[in-house]
Design an enzyme around this catalytic site. Structure first.
Site, PDB file in Angstrom:
ATOM      1  N   HIS A 119       0.816  -1.231   0.000  1.00 60.05           N
ATOM      2  CA  HIS A 119       0.000   0.000   0.000  1.00 60.05           C
ATOM      3  C   HIS A 119       0.843   1.271   0.000  1.00 60.05           C
ATOM      4  O   HIS A 119       0.319   2.356  -0.290  1.00 60.05           O
ATOM      5  CB  HIS A 119      -0.937   0.038   1.210  1.00 60.05           C
ATOM      6  CG  HIS A 119      -1.996  -1.013   1.195  1.00 60.05           C
ATOM      7  ND1 HIS A 119      -2.804  -1.238   0.111  1.00 60.05           N
ATOM      8  CD2 HIS A 119      -2.367  -1.917   2.145  1.00 60.05           C
ATOM      9  CE1 HIS A 119      -3.641  -2.241   0.390  1.00 60.05           C
ATOM     10  NE2 HIS A 119      -3.398  -2.662   1.606  1.00 60.05           N
ATOM     11  N   ASP A 166      -2.863 -10.579  -2.303  1.00 56.21           N
ATOM     12  CA  ASP A 166      -3.440 -10.064  -1.059  1.00 56.21           C
ATOM     13  C   ASP A 166      -4.924  -9.760  -1.274  1.00 56.21           C
ATOM     14  O   ASP A 166      -5.360  -9.487  -2.397  1.00 56.21           O
ATOM     15  CB  ASP A 166      -2.698  -8.780  -0.671  1.00 56.21           C
ATOM     16  CG  ASP A 166      -2.976  -8.333   0.750  1.00 56.21           C
ATOM     17  OD1 ASP A 166      -2.170  -8.678   1.639  1.00 56.21           O
ATOM     18  OD2 ASP A 166      -3.977  -7.634   0.972  1.00 56.21           O
ATOM     19  N   ASP A 201      -4.442 -12.836   3.544  1.00 51.54           N
ATOM     20  CA  ASP A 201      -5.665 -12.403   4.204  1.00 51.54           C
ATOM     21  C   ASP A 201      -6.916 -12.648   3.368  1.00 51.54           C
ATOM     22  O   ASP A 201      -8.017 -12.274   3.789  1.00 51.54           O
ATOM     23  CB  ASP A 201      -5.579 -10.933   4.623  1.00 51.54           C
ATOM     24  CG  ASP A 201      -4.905 -10.045   3.600  1.00 51.54           C
ATOM     25  OD1 ASP A 201      -4.582 -10.532   2.498  1.00 51.54           O
ATOM     26  OD2 ASP A 201      -4.681  -8.853   3.903  1.00 51.54           O
ATOM     27  N   HIS A 211      -6.379  -7.146  -0.408  1.00 51.33           N
ATOM     28  CA  HIS A 211      -6.489  -5.715  -0.703  1.00 51.33           C
ATOM     29  C   HIS A 211      -5.687  -5.372  -1.952  1.00 51.33           C
ATOM     30  O   HIS A 211      -4.621  -5.940  -2.195  1.00 51.33           O
ATOM     31  CB  HIS A 211      -5.949  -4.876   0.462  1.00 51.33           C
ATOM     32  CG  HIS A 211      -6.573  -5.181   1.781  1.00 51.33           C
ATOM     33  ND1 HIS A 211      -6.011  -6.068   2.687  1.00 51.33           N
ATOM     34  CD2 HIS A 211      -7.701  -4.716   2.361  1.00 51.33           C
ATOM     35  CE1 HIS A 211      -6.781  -6.130   3.768  1.00 51.33           C
ATOM     36  NE2 HIS A 211      -7.809  -5.318   3.589  1.00 51.33           N
TER      37      HIS A 211
END
Length: 313
Positions: A131, A168, A249, A170
């Protein structure tokens, strides 16, 4: 050839509060599962070095580097425990060194794999990275470890094409931001949508392949996407090295997201990536830990990933 496991105790000294899901216990959970699975004896352990500032500044601005360095130093001289960067990301006095170790692991693994010392490597490090944009830490991430390593491979080793695979839950917005104008880097990803950081759905450049998926998507959906979208793009790009943003995740036991992958799905994806790497990249892969917050699921998933990397499964 050998699979290496890079980590360092400094990565466990970074913490953002007892309440925070991105906890030092994540690395301990991975260590525990390595012992339980008895695969640690088949993997070469290497200590993560400190990254050079020049390595980080190939991706991040001077101000982004100074934000972490200077505020961690200030914490060391004060009674404050943390310095907030955003609503869910902060640093403590150890975060600067932890971030240097995380990026340093990725760079050192890249050097060793390109030198032929290793076939591939997994970096069990934190803070995570995907990120972090060139200018801004966010989403638990300080420096973008995979982006730093990929740029190092291109600029310092002269590779012409690399790929970044991000699984991931995200979207890796920081990685996309770093390479959106660099067609040497193919980025393929899937992620839950709508979901933090609420990006990745706008039209992107041809070398950025974002695949948003609805909540509760399971392994069958992901395997179809990988087969029909990722693999054709990877074969067309013919990467000379592959980097993995390995977030776990999207596991069905992880409350951070609402996807439904299991260990076998991570193992299957790893096999597909290895097949491409062996065809075009002499097997060269560097994988770096991103998310994964259910400790048991994280440890089991990393072991599944490592077993395939090390040809133990």
């Amino acid at each position: 050839m050998t699979t290496a496991f890079y980590t360092h105790a400094d990565c466990q000294r970074h913490e953002m509060g007892e309440w925070h899901p991105e906890t030092p216990l994540r690395l301990q959970a991975i260590e525990d599962q390595l012992i339980t699975s008895r695969i640690d004896q088949f993997i070469e352990r290497r200590e993560a070095p400190l990254a050079e500032i020049a390595d980080i500044e190939r991706i991040h601005t001077d101000d982004a580097v100074a934000l972490i360095r200077d505020n961690a130093a200030a914490l060391a001289e004060s009674s404050a425990a943390h310095y907030p960067l955003d609503g869910d990301t902060s640093i403590n006095r150890h975060s600067w060194k932890a971030a240097l170790r995380a990026a340093g692991a990725a760079v050192a693994a890249t050097d060793a794999v390109i030198a032929g010392e290793l076939e591939n490597a997994f970096c069990s490090v934190r803070p995570p990275g995907h990120h972090a944009t060139p200018t801004t830490p966010m989403g638990f991430c300080l420096f973008n470890n995979v982006a730093i390593a990929a740029r190092h491979a291109l600029d310092m080793h002269g590779l012409e094409r690399v790929a970044i695979v991000d699984f991931d839950v995200h979207h890796g917005n920081g990685t996309e931001e770093a390479f959106k104008h660099d067609p040497r880097v193919l980025m393929v990803s899937f992620f839950q949508h709508p979901f933090y950081p609420f990006s990745g759905t706008d039209p992107a450049e041809p070398h950025i392949l974002n695949e948003p998926l609805p909540a509760y998507s399971a392994g069958d959906v992901v395997r179809k996407l990988v087969t029909e979208k990722w693999l054709p793009a990877l074969h067309a790009h013919q990467p000379q090295m592959i980097f993995i943003s390995a977030g776990f995740d999207a596991h069905r036991e992880d409350d951070m997201g609402q996807m439904a992958l299991v260990e076998a799905d991570y193992a299957w994806m790893t096999r597909q990536i290895m097949d491409v790497a062996r065809q075009y990249a002499r097997g060269r892969i560097v994988s770096c830990l991103e998310g994964g917050y259910n400790l048991s699921a994280l440890g089991r998933s990393v072991v599944a990933h490592l077993k395939v990397l090390a040809d133990l499964d």
